[in-house]
Design an enzyme around this catalytic site. Structure first.
Site: not given
Ligand code: DGL
Length: 262
Positions: A74, A184
């Site tokens: 993430c 993301c």
């Molecule tokens: N998948 C995550 C990222 O790479 C987080 C997305 C979220 O929960 O806002 O930032």
């Protein structure tokens, strides 16, 4: 640490599965342990202190279930608090950051765009990445509130998803970016749509393969690679609704996996 333990990964939801998939491709014999912190999604509007607390709780869970390496799959969690997390645990911790370096290197026009969560784009880690790797390159950022949550619904081709993508991509195209960074991990699931909407002159950059390569490198240098040639297991946990998660895993990973309530 035994070589029969696994690779732990986590995210606020299904975004990190795009990283886990690359890891699985490179390392078929390793066990994969994946946690979706669905109850606390989205991460993109949370404070550092909250994210660090979640990262600690999940790291401890993964290590107690045999993780020999932890991948913070993430961008939001990584840019917010990975340094603090690393300082508190001895297990190798690998993060995911927006691919500013590869994008800056390949850009011809010198204007690159970043799609990311609101939180990622305001972190010191993001500014420092930009300073380190994008000298002489202009970075146009586009915060995408709601997009990760929309992707969680799996309705990738729906009108709402396309409308959101258009809303976030258009300003970057108006600024004439020649490269769009998927900052993301959720956005990796719709990279084909982003590429289509951006058109053939815009390259799409994500760091999933680079992160999976880093997992291989770390396990190799630390002598932690699985020694058997069998097929690794895939275990998935969520603290959200189990039926929703089961459907997500079946769509994005395949059937017959071990899916548990956290
Ligand atoms: N998948 C995550 C990222 O790479 C987080 C997305 C979220 O929960 O806002 O930032």
């Amino acid at each position: 640490m035994t070589n029969s333990s696994g690779i732990g990964l986590f995210d606020s939801g299904i975004g990190g599965l795009s990283i886990a998939r690359k890891v699985r491709e490179l390392l078929p014999s390793e066990n994969i342990l994946y946690v979706a912190d669905s109850l606390h999604a989205p991460y993109g509007d949370k404070a550092d202190s909250f994210l660090l607390a979640r990262m600690r709780a999940i790291t401890e869970f993964l290590v107690s279930h045999g993780a020999k390496v932890v991948v913070v799959a993430c961008n939001t969690a990584t840019t917010s608090a990975i340094a603090e997390l690393r300082s508190q645990y001895s297990v190798p911790i690998i993060g995911v950051e927006p691919g500013i370096k590869p994008a800056a290197l390949r850009s011809r026009t010198g204007v690159i765009g970043v799609l990311a969560t609101p939180r990622t784009l305001e972190t010191n880690a993001f500014f420092s990445l930009a300073e380190r790797y994008a000298s002489g390159v202009k970075i146009e950022v586009q915060s995408c509130p709601d997009l990760a949550a929309q992707i969680e619904s799996l309705s990738f081709d729906s009108d709402r998803t396309i409308a959101l993508l258009k809303r976030y991509i258009s300003p970057l195209l108006e600024k004439r970016v020649d490269t769009i960074i998927l900052g993301c991990t959720h956005y990796n699931h719709v990279s084909h749509l982003i590429a289509e909407l951006a058109g053939p002159d815009v390259a799409i950059v994500n760091t999933a393969t680079a992160v999976a390569n880093e997992v291989v490198r770390r396990l190799t240098t630390e002598g932690l690679l699985a020694v058997n040639n069998g097929v690794g297991s895939d275990d998935f946990w969520t603290n959200g609704a189990l039926d929703v998660y089961r459907n997500q895993i079946e769509q994005l990973w395949g059937q017959g996996k071990n899916i548990f309530q956290l």
